[in-house]
Write an enzyme that holds these catalytic residues in place. Structure first.
Site, PDB file in Angstrom:
ATOM      1  N   SER A 177     -62.586 -55.727   8.824  1.00  0.00           N
ATOM      2  CA  SER A 177     -61.433 -55.358   9.641  1.00  0.00           C
ATOM      3  C   SER A 177     -60.822 -54.017   9.267  1.00  0.00           C
ATOM      4  O   SER A 177     -60.148 -53.405  10.091  1.00  0.00           O
ATOM      5  CB  SER A 177     -60.357 -56.442   9.536  1.00  0.00           C
ATOM      6  N   HIS A 205     -63.811 -59.663  14.533  1.00  0.00           N
ATOM      7  CA  HIS A 205     -63.870 -58.335  15.154  1.00  0.00           C
ATOM      8  C   HIS A 205     -65.206 -58.052  15.829  1.00  0.00           C
ATOM      9  O   HIS A 205     -65.427 -56.943  16.301  1.00  0.00           O
ATOM     10  CB  HIS A 205     -63.558 -57.262  14.107  1.00  0.00           C
ATOM     11  N   LYS A 236     -57.971 -61.404  19.725  1.00  0.00           N
ATOM     12  CA  LYS A 236     -58.417 -60.009  19.669  1.00  0.00           C
ATOM     13  C   LYS A 236     -59.132 -59.680  20.976  1.00  0.00           C
ATOM     14  O   LYS A 236     -58.488 -59.465  21.991  1.00  0.00           O
ATOM     15  CB  LYS A 236     -59.265 -59.800  18.415  1.00  0.00           C
TER      16      LYS A 236
END
Length: 385
Positions: A177, A205, A236
Site C-alpha cells: 500500500s 490494492h 477501494k
C-alpha cells in the site's frame, strides 16, 4: 495520564508526525471539497472512480428501502441477509474461489482470519512492509510471528526451513500500500508446496484493478491453488465498504465458526451488500476504466522528472514519491495544497524512518489534464522549497 498524553502529542508534532483529519464536504471523487475549499485529489483509494457512481447510488437507495438500514444481529443469529449471501457467492465466483465470507472491514478480516487459522504452536511468516492489520492479526493470533525483509524469497525460505511449527502460514500484501509493488507470489506459492505451508494474501490494492476484468493479483499472476487464502477490501476499487476472505469451502466454513471478528460482530447493513453486488458487475465490465488508468500511470511515470525526490518503481495505482525527511514531506504536501492539489504525506511509523513520502493515488476518474497539473506542481515545488 492526561499530561503524558499531551506530551506524546507535542512530541509527535515536533517530529512532523502529527496527523490531522480533513473535513470532506463533497462525495469522494477526483475533484472534492475539503475544509470548504475545492481540490484536485490524489488521496483516494477509489481506483476506478466508483464511490460516487450513479448506478451504485441508485442500488443503495433501492436496497435500503427493501432491507432497512441495519443488520440488527450477528450473522450467526438473524443478521445474515439474502443480500449478504448473494454477494458472498458472487465474490467467490468472481475471484475464482470455492467460497467467500464478508467482513465489515479489511482490518476485521485480517485479524479474524489469522486469529482463527493459526495459534499457539503454529507460525506466521510476514513481509516487514505488510500493512498494520496483517501484523496485528499475526500478533493477536498467538502464533510464532516471523518477519522477513521485503520481498526476500531467500530469507523467507530460510525461516520456513528452520521452522518446526505445526502449521505454517505465509501472510503478505499482494500490492504493497505504501510502495505500490507486487509481491513475488508465485515464488511464495512454490515455497508453500515445498514446506507444506499456506499462503494468505491481502489483495486490498489489487482487487478491481489488476487481472482479467479486475479479478485481482492472483489472476494477474495466473496463480491458483487450494493452499491460497485471499482477502480483499471493498472500499477501494469497489467504491463502497467492507471486505471478504475467499478460499476453499472448508476454510470459509471454519472461519464462520471461529473468526471472532465475524462471530461477535453485527454485519454491515444489507443495503451495502446489494450495492456491492452492483459494484462487482461494474468492475467486471470496467476494462475501459482499467485501460485508461494504466495509460495515466504510464504517462505519470514517463513524464515526472525529479532531482531531489525519488519516484519508486511501481506499476500500480500507488505511486510513492520518496522525500526522506518528515518535515520536508509535510512541506511538499502543504505546497501542493496551496496549489489546490491534495496529496498525503506519509511518515513513520506507516513507512520506515527516513523514507517519508507523498503517496500519490491515481484513479480512472482522473483525466490526463489532472495528471499534467500534478506533474507541473511537483516540479515547481522542487524549485520553490
Amino acid at each position: 495520564m492526561l499530561a503524558s498524553l499531551q506530551l506524546a502529542l507535542d512530541k509527535r508534532k515536533a517530529e512532523g508526525l502529527l496527523r490531522q483529519r480533513r473535513l470532506l464536504d463533497s462525495p469522494q471523487a477526483e475533484h472534492i471539497v475539503a475544509n470548504n475549499k475545492p481540490y484536485l485529489s490524489f488521496c483516494s483509494n477509489d481506483y476506478l472512480g466508483l464511490a460516487n457512481h450513479p448506478t451504485l447510488i441508485a442500488a443503495m437507495q433501492k436496497a435500503a428501502g427493501d432491507s432497512g438500514v441495519g443488520s440488527g444481529a450477528s450473522g450467526l443469529v438473524t443478521g445474515h441477509h439474502r443480500y449478504h449471501d448473494d454477494l458472498e457467492k458472487q465474490l467467490a465466483k468472481f475471484v475464482n474461489m470455492p467460497a467467500a465470507l464478508l467482513f465489515s472491514a479489511g482490518y476485521m478480516a485480517n485479524i479474524g482470519a489469522l486469529g482463527a487459522l493459526v495459534g499457539r504452536g503454529d507460525a506466521i511468516f510476514a513481509d516487514k512492509l505488510n500493512h498494520a492489520c496483517l501484523n496485528d492479526g499475526g500478533y493477536y493470533s498467538l502464533a510464532e510471528f516471523n518477519r522477513f525483509a521485503h520481498n526476500d524469497v531467500v530469507a523467507l525460505e530460510n525461516l520456513l526451513k528452520a521452522s518446526t511449527a505445526r502449521h505454517k502460514l505465509i501472510a503478505v500484501d499482494a500490492v504493497f500500500s505504501m510502495d505500490g509493488d507486487i509481491a513475488p507470489l508465485a515464488e511464495y506459492l512454490a515455497l508453500c508446496e515445498k514446506y507444506d505451508a499456506y499462503l494468505y494474501i491481502d489483495d486490498a490494492h489489487g482487487f478491481g484493478v489488476l487481472g482479467e476484468h479486475g479479478q485481482g493479483s492472483l489472476n494477474h499472476l495466473k496463480l491458483k491453488s487450494p493452499r491460497i487464502i485471499m482477502m480483499a477490501t471493498l472500499g477501494k476499487a469497489a467504491g463502497v465498504a467492507g471486505s471478504f476472505v475467499a478460499g476453499e469451502s472448508v476454510v470459509i466454513d471454519y472461519l464462520i465458526q471461529t473468526a471472532k471478528s465475524y462471530v461477535y460482530s453485527t454485519p454491515a447493513p444489507p443495503a451495502l451488500s446489494a450495492t456491492l453486488s452492483a459494484s462487482v458487475s461494474l468492475i467486471e465490465q470496467g476494462d475501459d476504466l482499467r485501460t485508461h488508468l494504466r495509460s495515466l500511470i504510464s504517462y505519470f511515470k514517463e513524464n515526472l522528472q525529479c532531482k531531489r525526490w525519488q519516484l519508486m518503481p511501481s506499476e500500480t495505482s500507488v505511486q510513492p514519491l520518496v522525500v526522506g525527511d518528515n518535515l520536508e514531506a509535510l512541506a511538499l504536501s502543504e505546497y501542493l495544497q496551496g496549489q489546490g492539489i491534495l496529496v498525503p504525506a506519509i511518515r513513520p511509523p506507516t513507512v520506515p524512518v527516513g523514507t517519508a513520502r507523498l503517496r500519490i493515488s491515481l484513479s480512472a476518474a482522473h483525466s490526463l489534464d489532472d495528471i499534467k497539473q500534478l506533474i507541473s506542481a511537483i516540479q515547481q515545488a522542487e524549485q520553490a522549497l
